[in-house]
Design an enzyme around this catalytic site. Structure first.
Site, short mmCIF file in Angstrom:
data_model
loop_
_atom_site.label_atom_id
_atom_site.label_comp_id
_atom_site.label_asym_id
_atom_site.label_seq_id
_atom_site.Cartn_x
_atom_site.Cartn_y
_atom_site.Cartn_z
N TYR A 138 -38.63 23.30 -26.12
CA TYR A 138 -37.43 22.86 -25.66
C TYR A 138 -37.51 23.08 -24.13
O TYR A 138 -37.31 22.51 -23.02
CB TYR A 138 -36.16 23.31 -26.31
CG TYR A 138 -34.90 22.96 -25.60
CD1 TYR A 138 -34.09 21.85 -25.68
CD2 TYR A 138 -34.16 23.83 -24.64
CE1 TYR A 138 -32.85 21.43 -25.19
CE2 TYR A 138 -32.88 23.79 -24.21
CZ TYR A 138 -32.33 22.22 -24.49
OH TYR A 138 -31.03 22.20 -23.82
N SER B 255 -31.52 22.21 -18.47
CA SER B 255 -31.09 23.24 -19.18
C SER B 255 -31.41 24.57 -18.38
O SER B 255 -32.57 24.55 -17.70
CB SER B 255 -31.39 23.38 -20.73
OG SER B 255 -31.17 24.67 -21.38
N1 LIG Z 1 -24.43 21.89 -25.26
C1 LIG Z 1 -25.14 22.86 -24.56
O1 LIG Z 1 -24.76 24.13 -24.70
C2 LIG Z 1 -26.38 22.50 -23.45
C3 LIG Z 1 -26.80 23.41 -22.93
C4 LIG Z 1 -27.84 23.03 -21.86
C5 LIG Z 1 -28.40 21.84 -21.73
N2 LIG Z 1 -27.87 20.93 -22.72
C6 LIG Z 1 -28.26 19.61 -22.41
O2 LIG Z 1 -27.41 18.57 -22.40
C7 LIG Z 1 -27.70 17.49 -23.01
C8 LIG Z 1 -26.33 16.85 -24.01
O3 LIG Z 1 -26.21 18.01 -24.91
P1 LIG Z 1 -24.90 18.01 -25.76
O4 LIG Z 1 -24.85 19.67 -26.28
O5 LIG Z 1 -24.03 17.23 -25.19
O6 LIG Z 1 -25.58 17.22 -27.22
P2 LIG Z 1 -24.83 16.46 -28.41
O7 LIG Z 1 -23.50 17.09 -28.50
O8 LIG Z 1 -25.76 16.53 -29.51
O9 LIG Z 1 -24.70 14.91 -28.09
C9 LIG Z 1 -25.89 14.45 -27.98
C10 LIG Z 1 -25.56 12.99 -27.63
O10 LIG Z 1 -26.86 12.20 -27.38
C11 LIG Z 1 -27.24 11.20 -28.60
N3 LIG Z 1 -28.58 11.27 -29.17
C12 LIG Z 1 -29.01 12.38 -29.45
N4 LIG Z 1 -30.40 12.14 -29.67
C13 LIG Z 1 -30.51 10.61 -29.48
C14 LIG Z 1 -31.62 9.95 -29.42
N5 LIG Z 1 -32.87 10.18 -29.99
N6 LIG Z 1 -31.36 8.73 -28.81
C15 LIG Z 1 -30.18 8.29 -28.40
N7 LIG Z 1 -29.31 8.99 -28.47
C16 LIG Z 1 -29.29 10.31 -29.08
C17 LIG Z 1 -26.05 11.55 -29.66
O11 LIG Z 1 -25.73 10.48 -30.49
P3 LIG Z 1 -26.45 10.23 -31.89
O12 LIG Z 1 -26.52 11.48 -32.71
O13 LIG Z 1 -25.49 9.08 -32.60
O14 LIG Z 1 -27.75 9.41 -31.25
C18 LIG Z 1 -24.90 12.07 -28.66
O15 LIG Z 1 -24.08 11.08 -28.38
C19 LIG Z 1 -29.05 17.68 -23.87
O16 LIG Z 1 -30.11 17.32 -23.10
C20 LIG Z 1 -28.96 19.25 -23.83
O17 LIG Z 1 -30.29 19.81 -23.90
C21 LIG Z 1 -26.93 21.22 -23.72
#
Ligand SMILES: NC(=O)c1ccc[n+]([C@@H]2O[C@H](COP(=O)([O-])OP(=O)(O)OC[C@H]3O[C@@H](n4cnc5c(N)ncnc54)[C@H](OP(=O)(O)O)[C@@H]3O)[C@@H](O)[C@H]2O)c1
Length: 254
Positions: free
Chosen positions: A157, A144
């Site tokens: 985080y 991130s």
């Molecule tokens: N979205 C943003 O704006 C953003 C910005 C910067 C960085 N990121 C990074 O990008 C990555 C993905 O973010 P996202 O926004 O796509 O997240 P998201 O929409 O919450 O999706 C997360 C995915 O990971 C799974 N997951 C969560 N916790 C888990 C665990 N403990 N064990 C196994 N699976 C798990 C979830 O399914 P389940 O809940 O069923 O486990 C889901 O499939 C993260 O590392 C985040 O920090 C996101």
């Protein structure tokens, strides 16, 4: 297709691929010809995601489990081995955030963020290494911009993401001799269920857009493509790098 831009015949693992950025990474890999192993905690969503991809003619295998459960990680690695696959690429995508000022956390919340975002991927990475060497594989951490600069909340985080950047650099050098590349991407706000919790507030969204030179929120697909690029043969001379995928956010001075 030029093989530098293809994953045909390759196997990849994507953590957290039932929605958001992880799902978009898996989809992109499938469309580039890879077989995809993936996991997430919600078993129903894992089955449904696998069903959708298999129905579309892709080769996708899902397993339900929590990355912070060390027994699950051991089972996951054994499951991939049993399916006969080495891995050509691993995308460490799972991450969680609790948005507060540092003094407002309780100890357990800080530990939860560190366990999921940092200790779990370190543990899984160590288990996966033997599957990476024969293929001279590539590993990509989804980090991130919070690991590159200050954001107004979420110190734990941000610390975990900054630590992943250093892990990326250390592993890139440690594993270069075996031909294994390690990189990271650092997204800014991306339209996913995780980000929607804050982006659904119109005032907050407007503030985010005002800090983003490209003037819009990234789609999960735009972020996924940058991650997948780093795993492609086309990126064969890139290792140890953190690529900001941020619409210009981190270079936006005054
Ligand atoms: N979205 C943003 O704006 C953003 C910005 C910067 C960085 N990121 C990074 O990008 C990555 C993905 O973010 P996202 O926004 O796509 O997240 P998201 O929409 O919450 O999706 C997360 C995915 O990971 C799974 N997951 C969560 N916790 C888990 C665990 N403990 N064990 C196994 N699976 C798990 C979830 O399914 P389940 O809940 O069923 O486990 C889901 O499939 C993260 O590392 C985040 O920090 C996101």
């Amino acid at each position: 297709m030029n093989s530098a831009w293809s994953l045909a015949g390759q196997s990849v693992l994507v953590s957290g691929a039932t929605r958001g950025i992880g799902r978009a990474i898996a989809q992109e890999c499938l469309e580039l010809g890879a077989s995809v192993y993936f996991f997430a905690r919600n078993a129903e969503q894992v089955s449904e995601t696998q069903r959708v991809w298999q129905h579309a003619g892709f080769t996708a295998f899902g397993l339900a489990g929590d990355i912070s459960d060390t027994a699950f990680c051991a089972d996951l690695v054994q499951w991939i081995k049993t399916n006969g696959a080495g891995l050509n690429a691993v995308f460490h995508n799972v991450g969680t955030n609790i948005r507060k000022k540092l003094l407002d956390y309780d100890e357990q919340e800080i530990q939860q963020v560190f366990a999921t975002n940092l200790m779990a991927p370190i543990h899984l990475t160590r288990l996966l290494f033997p599957l990476l060497v024969p293929q001279k594989a590539s590993m990509v951490f989804i980090s991130s911009v919070a690991g590159l600069t200050h954001l107004r909340t979420g110190s734990p985080y941000a610390m975990t993401k900054a630590a992943l950047h250093q892990l990326t650099r250390n592993l890139a050098v440690e594993w270069a001799g075996q031909g294994v590349r390690v990189n990271a991407i650092a997204p800014w706000y991306t339209q996913t269920p995780l980000a929607e919790t804050v982006l659904s507030n119109p005032d907050y969204r407007a503030e985010v857009l005002a800090r983003t030179p490209l003037g819009r929120i990234a789609s999960a697909e735009e972020v996924a493509r940058a991650a997948v690029f780093l795993a492609l043969p086309a990126a064969s001379y890139i290792t140890g790098q953190v690529l900001a995928v941020d619409g210009g956010f981190t270079i936006h001075g005054f």
